[in-house]
Scaffold this motif. Sequence first.
Motif, PDB file in Angstrom:
ATOM      1  N   LEU A  25       0.828  -1.196   0.000  1.00 15.64           N
ATOM      2  CA  LEU A  25       0.000   0.000   0.000  1.00 15.64           C
ATOM      3  C   LEU A  25       0.872   1.258   0.000  1.00 15.64           C
ATOM      4  O   LEU A  25       1.972   1.265   0.550  1.00 15.64           O
ATOM      5  CB  LEU A  25      -0.899   0.029   1.244  1.00 15.64           C
ATOM      6  CG  LEU A  25      -1.890  -1.127   1.407  1.00 15.64           C
ATOM      7  CD1 LEU A  25      -2.648  -0.957   2.728  1.00 15.64           C
ATOM      8  CD2 LEU A  25      -2.863  -1.180   0.240  1.00 15.64           C
ATOM      9  N   ASP A  26       0.360   2.312  -0.598  1.00 21.90           N
ATOM     10  CA  ASP A  26       0.972   3.651  -0.527  1.00 21.90           C
ATOM     11  C   ASP A  26       2.262   3.806  -1.318  1.00 21.90           C
ATOM     12  O   ASP A  26       2.487   4.829  -1.944  1.00 21.90           O
ATOM     13  CB  ASP A  26       1.222   4.077   0.929  1.00 21.90           C
ATOM     14  CG  ASP A  26      -0.056   4.099   1.747  1.00 21.90           C
ATOM     15  OD1 ASP A  26      -1.044   4.690   1.280  1.00 21.90           O
ATOM     16  OD2 ASP A  26      -0.069   3.507   2.836  1.00 21.90           O
ATOM     17  N   SER A  27       3.154   2.814  -1.279  1.00 24.54           N
ATOM     18  CA  SER A  27       4.401   2.940  -2.043  1.00 24.54           C
ATOM     19  C   SER A  27       4.932   1.545  -2.363  1.00 24.54           C
ATOM     20  O   SER A  27       4.741   0.610  -1.583  1.00 24.54           O
ATOM     21  CB  SER A  27       5.455   3.719  -1.251  1.00 24.54           C
ATOM     22  OG  SER A  27       5.816   3.043  -0.078  1.00 24.54           O
ATOM     23  N   ALA A 184       3.012   2.175   4.449  1.00 26.02           N
ATOM     24  CA  ALA A 184       3.896   3.262   4.034  1.00 26.02           C
ATOM     25  C   ALA A 184       5.142   3.320   4.919  1.00 26.02           C
ATOM     26  O   ALA A 184       5.061   3.076   6.133  1.00 26.02           O
ATOM     27  CB  ALA A 184       3.153   4.595   4.115  1.00 26.02           C
TER      28      ALA A 184
END
Length: 211
Positions: A25-27, A184
């Motif tokens: 998630l996120d990156s 993240a």
Amino acid sequence: MSAHPLAGAIAGAARIVSGAHVTWLDSPPEPGQTVYFANHTSHLDFIVLWSSLPAALREQTRPIAAQDYWERGLRRVLAVDVFNALLVRRRHSAGSDSGNAGEARETIAEIAAAMGEHTSLIIFPEGTRGTGEEVAPFKSGLYYLCREKPGLRLVPAYIHNMNRILPKGEFLPVPVISQVTFGAPMSAGPAESKAEFLTRARDAVCRLKPE
């Protein structure tokens, strides 16, 4: 540092048995020294989490494992010889994180030295396996490691269903679909207190639990 030829085979088998679905998630996963920290409910956790990393990142990543459990016989061969685990002494204090402060700091210094500038780690900050129902409060080791290595990149992860695949006290895994979710990246703030950081780190893991 290169992985033992058996590591990939064992990790692949663990992924098949666990049916692990991996989500970032996120990156996306990034190269560079990182500490991956997660909840802990099964002895398969570090193998499944390690196998969930891209191949290039596995080469530089060592799991932290409890010396009292993994130091003998076939367990040691698997942890140390195959997965290059870093065995650490586990403190057993009366329901707290206090224990022997000098011994704890010495252990953290040994871990930081073993990391050097390039080695990444897999850590389970709860300190022992839980039931999978909730994430226990984090021990202080992760905080002090960040103080030893300021700016250290941390990536939270949540491992879902591993307690059902290899329950505590069982030897043979039961095939059940599991999930590994990475969150993240984060780091410890320079003025952040131990309590603030450990709460924030635990919350980062808990937020990744599937609903």
